[in-house]
Design a protein around this motif. Structure first.
Motif, PDB file in Angstrom:
ATOM      1  N   SER A  41      34.310 111.659  75.661  1.00 44.54           N
ATOM      2  CA  SER A  41      34.707 112.752  76.556  1.00 44.54           C
ATOM      3  C   SER A  41      34.076 112.597  77.936  1.00 44.54           C
ATOM      4  O   SER A  41      33.117 113.279  78.275  1.00 44.54           O
ATOM      5  CB  SER A  41      34.356 114.113  75.948  1.00 44.54           C
ATOM      6  OG  SER A  41      33.075 114.069  75.378  1.00 44.54           O
ATOM      7  N   PRO A  42      34.657 111.673  78.754  1.00 44.80           N
ATOM      8  CA  PRO A  42      34.132 111.459  80.102  1.00 44.80           C
ATOM      9  C   PRO A  42      34.121 112.738  80.936  1.00 44.80           C
ATOM     10  O   PRO A  42      33.317 112.870  81.865  1.00 44.80           O
ATOM     11  CB  PRO A  42      35.090 110.430  80.701  1.00 44.80           C
ATOM     12  CG  PRO A  42      35.721 109.767  79.534  1.00 44.80           C
ATOM     13  CD  PRO A  42      35.783 110.787  78.451  1.00 44.80           C
ATOM     14  N   GLN A  43      35.017 113.706  80.585  1.00 50.22           N
ATOM     15  CA  GLN A  43      35.041 114.957  81.357  1.00 50.22           C
ATOM     16  C   GLN A  43      33.707 115.691  81.235  1.00 50.22           C
ATOM     17  O   GLN A  43      33.236 116.318  82.194  1.00 50.22           O
ATOM     18  CB  GLN A  43      36.220 115.846  80.949  1.00 50.22           C
ATOM     19  CG  GLN A  43      36.282 116.291  79.506  1.00 50.22           C
ATOM     20  CD  GLN A  43      36.956 115.268  78.579  1.00 50.22           C
ATOM     21  OE1 GLN A  43      36.883 114.073  78.828  1.00 50.22           O
ATOM     22  NE2 GLN A  43      37.580 115.737  77.518  1.00 50.22           N
ATOM     23  N   ILE A  44      33.057 115.586  80.063  1.00 49.64           N
ATOM     24  CA  ILE A  44      31.751 116.246  79.886  1.00 49.64           C
ATOM     25  C   ILE A  44      30.681 115.471  80.652  1.00 49.64           C
ATOM     26  O   ILE A  44      29.801 116.059  81.287  1.00 49.64           O
ATOM     27  CB  ILE A  44      31.406 116.372  78.388  1.00 49.64           C
ATOM     28  CG1 ILE A  44      32.440 117.274  77.716  1.00 49.64           C
ATOM     29  CG2 ILE A  44      29.993 116.927  78.181  1.00 49.64           C
ATOM     30  CD1 ILE A  44      32.251 117.512  76.237  1.00 49.64           C
ATOM     31  N   GLU A  45      30.820 114.140  80.674  1.00 49.94           N
ATOM     32  CA  GLU A  45      29.865 113.338  81.454  1.00 49.94           C
ATOM     33  C   GLU A  45      29.978 113.672  82.943  1.00 49.94           C
ATOM     34  O   GLU A  45      28.973 113.756  83.643  1.00 49.94           O
ATOM     35  CB  GLU A  45      30.139 111.848  81.236  1.00 49.94           C
ATOM     36  CG  GLU A  45      29.758 111.380  79.834  1.00 49.94           C
ATOM     37  CD  GLU A  45      30.215 109.943  79.572  1.00 49.94           C
ATOM     38  OE1 GLU A  45      29.845 109.048  80.335  1.00 49.94           O
ATOM     39  OE2 GLU A  45      30.976 109.746  78.597  1.00 49.94           O
ATOM     40  N   PRO A  51      39.815 103.998  85.990  1.00 48.77           N
ATOM     41  CA  PRO A  51      39.837 103.877  84.523  1.00 48.77           C
ATOM     42  C   PRO A  51      38.726 104.671  83.854  1.00 48.77           C
ATOM     43  O   PRO A  51      37.599 104.736  84.374  1.00 48.77           O
ATOM     44  CB  PRO A  51      39.637 102.367  84.304  1.00 48.77           C
ATOM     45  CG  PRO A  51      38.969 101.866  85.528  1.00 48.77           C
ATOM     46  CD  PRO A  51      39.362 102.771  86.668  1.00 48.77           C
ATOM     47  N   ALA A  52      39.042 105.284  82.721  1.00 47.37           N
ATOM     48  CA  ALA A  52      38.059 105.996  81.873  1.00 47.37           C
ATOM     49  C   ALA A  52      38.809 106.492  80.643  1.00 47.37           C
ATOM     50  O   ALA A  52      40.039 106.504  80.624  1.00 47.37           O
ATOM     51  CB  ALA A  52      37.451 107.188  82.619  1.00 47.37           C
ATOM     52  N   GLY A  81      43.825 109.522  81.797  1.00 47.61           N
ATOM     53  CA  GLY A  81      43.468 109.997  80.468  1.00 47.61           C
ATOM     54  C   GLY A  81      44.171 109.288  79.328  1.00 47.61           C
ATOM     55  O   GLY A  81      44.752 108.206  79.494  1.00 47.61           O
ATOM     56  N   ASP A  82      44.139 109.935  78.177  1.00 47.27           N
ATOM     57  CA  ASP A  82      44.653 109.352  76.931  1.00 47.27           C
ATOM     58  C   ASP A  82      45.833 110.184  76.421  1.00 47.27           C
ATOM     59  O   ASP A  82      46.064 111.294  76.885  1.00 47.27           O
ATOM     60  CB  ASP A  82      43.546 109.383  75.866  1.00 47.27           C
ATOM     61  CG  ASP A  82      42.342 108.555  76.289  1.00 47.27           C
ATOM     62  OD1 ASP A  82      42.525 107.369  76.591  1.00 47.27           O
ATOM     63  OD2 ASP A  82      41.220 109.108  76.320  1.00 47.27           O
ATOM     64  N   HIS A 111      40.399 103.278  77.097  1.00 46.61           N
ATOM     65  CA  HIS A 111      39.626 102.323  77.901  1.00 46.61           C
ATOM     66  C   HIS A 111      38.370 101.880  77.141  1.00 46.61           C
ATOM     67  O   HIS A 111      37.999 100.702  77.159  1.00 46.61           O
ATOM     68  CB  HIS A 111      39.242 102.975  79.235  1.00 46.61           C
ATOM     69  CG  HIS A 111      38.614 102.005  80.195  1.00 46.61           C
ATOM     70  ND1 HIS A 111      39.335 101.053  80.879  1.00 46.61           N
ATOM     71  CD2 HIS A 111      37.316 101.824  80.553  1.00 46.61           C
ATOM     72  CE1 HIS A 111      38.520 100.331  81.627  1.00 46.61           C
ATOM     73  NE2 HIS A 111      37.290 100.778  81.445  1.00 46.61           N
ATOM     74  N   TYR A 112      37.752 102.826  76.435  1.00 47.59           N
ATOM     75  CA  TYR A 112      36.559 102.510  75.630  1.00 47.59           C
ATOM     76  C   TYR A 112      36.916 101.530  74.510  1.00 47.59           C
ATOM     77  O   TYR A 112      36.196 100.556  74.251  1.00 47.59           O
ATOM     78  CB  TYR A 112      35.978 103.796  75.039  1.00 47.59           C
ATOM     79  CG  TYR A 112      34.792 103.576  74.127  1.00 47.59           C
ATOM     80  CD1 TYR A 112      33.518 103.345  74.656  1.00 47.59           C
ATOM     81  CD2 TYR A 112      34.953 103.577  72.742  1.00 47.59           C
ATOM     82  CE1 TYR A 112      32.427 103.133  73.807  1.00 47.59           C
ATOM     83  CE2 TYR A 112      33.869 103.365  71.900  1.00 47.59           C
ATOM     84  CZ  TYR A 112      32.614 103.150  72.440  1.00 47.59           C
ATOM     85  OH  TYR A 112      31.538 102.933  71.607  1.00 47.59           O
ATOM     86  N   ALA A 113      38.064 101.768  73.858  1.00 42.23           N
ATOM     87  CA  ALA A 113      38.480 100.889  72.759  1.00 42.23           C
ATOM     88  C   ALA A 113      38.696  99.454  73.261  1.00 42.23           C
ATOM     89  O   ALA A 113      38.427  98.496  72.560  1.00 42.23           O
ATOM     90  CB  ALA A 113      39.763 101.436  72.130  1.00 42.23           C
ATOM     91  N   LYS A 114      39.157  99.353  74.512  1.00 45.63           N
ATOM     92  CA  LYS A 114      39.452  98.031  75.075  1.00 45.63           C
ATOM     93  C   LYS A 114      38.193  97.327  75.599  1.00 45.63           C
ATOM     94  O   LYS A 114      38.020  96.140  75.452  1.00 45.63           O
ATOM     95  CB  LYS A 114      40.429  98.216  76.248  1.00 45.63           C
ATOM     96  CG  LYS A 114      41.747  97.498  76.027  1.00 45.63           C
ATOM     97  CD  LYS A 114      42.659  97.467  77.244  1.00 45.63           C
ATOM     98  CE  LYS A 114      42.708  98.768  78.004  1.00 45.63           C
ATOM     99  NZ  LYS A 114      43.553  98.858  79.142  1.00 45.63           N
TER     100      LYS A 114
END
Ligand code: ATP
Length: 363
Positions: free
Chosen positions: A91-95, A45-46, A12-13, A50-53
């Motif tokens: 919010s990968p947790q919702i995905e 990774p998620a 996570g972040d 990770h999205y920003a990168k």
């Protein structure tokens, strides 16, 4: 024979990695004393960083890794400044909830005698109930689908028979397991607003139908507004509460408040195959990187993972370890041993997690 469980780990972040690391260490320590199970942790990774990168919030390979894991441990995800182009949060947790059909959001509310709380519990009273929040439909079905014109806005609440049946079966099974373990009288309360909305009358009717297959358990109903009142006035009377997504969203924060804050609130999102275990709180960017985050919600979520795997794989030793881990955290908090700042102490993340480990080793 030792069975090895594959555990997918999303660090996570924000404070996510800081609370995940000691949690994995504790799980490794517990498993090292067992000859019936072991863990293999696979970090995937998620998330927002990770999205920003990379421009990807939940890579396909991470989703596939989570799908084939025996259980998924997920720390807090999302950062306020990192958003998709449409302005919504990462919010990968919702995905994961959607991808794996994780319909049951399980939020235990626990307050043992002696533990600090905004409630003045009468002498000898404890709180021990579980709120189950349906997590794939209800009012959240409308997310991204709402219609807004100059003069009005409309969102649609959706309740389906299929998901409701799975949800209520899950709730009754959980009440039966709790009763068997001496926790609660085996009562399931359907929380709704059936006096006003037809959708909730439908929800309640399905609940009643499923309850007939469990004559050994108690089934009752409560309106959501009265439930909010009773969660404050007599929370010790609840056992298993089951409700719609939006109602559950609100009531679960009330539950976290009863326990003294988000830092002690664990959760699980459970489907028919997969399950994700994560703290209720977010990534707390305001305190990230300082080693002061409270790890207990994450550790308690790991204890829930042990409970869930134990029931699924009929592993009594693991069930016992899940209980030991939960009780160790409760003990540490009740004795005000190494409390983090959110609980009024001065301890850092490592010190708080070490207190749990010390107690486990002493047993
Ligand atoms: P989200 O919308 O992602 O759930 P949020 O906006 O509700 O997040 P959090 O990240 O949960 O916010 O943080 C809310 C407050 O609680 C912040 O002040 C944060 O520092 C604090 N907080 C959250 N988790 C913890 C923790 N584990 N330990 C200490 N403080 C925490």
């Amino acid at each position: 024979m030792t069975k090895t469980f594959e555990i997918a780990v999303f660090e996570g972040d924000g404070i996510g990695p800081e609370i995940m690391a000691p949690t994995v260490d504790i799980l490794k320590n517990i498993a090292s004393h067992s000859n019936s199970y072991a863990f293999n942790f696979n970090t995937l990774p998620a998330g927002a960083a990770h999205y920003a990168k990379t421009g990807e919030s939940l890579p396909e390979t991470s989703l596939a890794g989570a799908r084939k894991a025996d259980a998924i441990l997920l720390s807090a995800m999302g950062l306020p400044d990192v958003r998709y182009p449409d302005g919504t949060e990462i919010s990968p947790q919702i995905e994961l909830r959607k991808a794996f059909g994780l319909f049951a959001g399980v939020r235990p509310v626990r307050l043992s005698a002696g533990q600090a709380s905004p409630l003045n519990l009468p002498e000898g009273r404890e709180i021990d109930f579980v709120l189950i929040r349906e997590s794939t439909e209800g009012l959240f079905y409308s997310q991204g689908r709402g219609e807004v014109s100059e003069d009005e806005a409309t969102e649609t609440l959706r309740i389906t028979r299929d998901v409701s049946e799975k949800l209520f079966r899950f709730a009754f099974d959980l009440a039966a397991t709790r009763k068997k373990n001496g926790r609660g009288p085996g009562r399931v309360t359907c929380v709704d607003k059936a006096n006003v909305f037809r959708a909730f009358a439908f929800f309640r009717e399905i609940f009643d139908d499923i309850s007939h297959s469990h004559p050994d358990l108690i089934a009752d109903h409560a309106y959501v507004d009265a439930t909010a009142l009773w969660m404050v006035q007599k929370p010790w009377e609840f056992d298993v509460l089951v409700t719609e997504n939006m109602f559950g969203d609100i009531l679960s924060d009330l539950g976290a408040g009863l326990m003294g804050g988000l830092g002690l609130a664990p959760s699980a999102d459970i489907g028919l195959q997969q399950a994700v275990f994560q703290p209720c709180h977010g990534s707390a960017p305001d305190i990230a990187g300082r080693g002061v985050a409270n790890p207990h919600a994450m550790i308690l979520s790991a204890a829930m993972m042990l409970d869930w795997l134990a029931v699924k794989h009929d592993n009594a030793a693991m069930a016992q370890d899940g209980r030991r881990l939960r009780e160790a955290v409760e003990d540490v908090v009740a004795r005000a041993d190494s409390l983090t700042r959110d609980l009024g102490g001065v301890a850092g993340t490592k010190e708080a997690a070490d207190a749990v480990l010390r107690l486990l080793k002493r047993e």
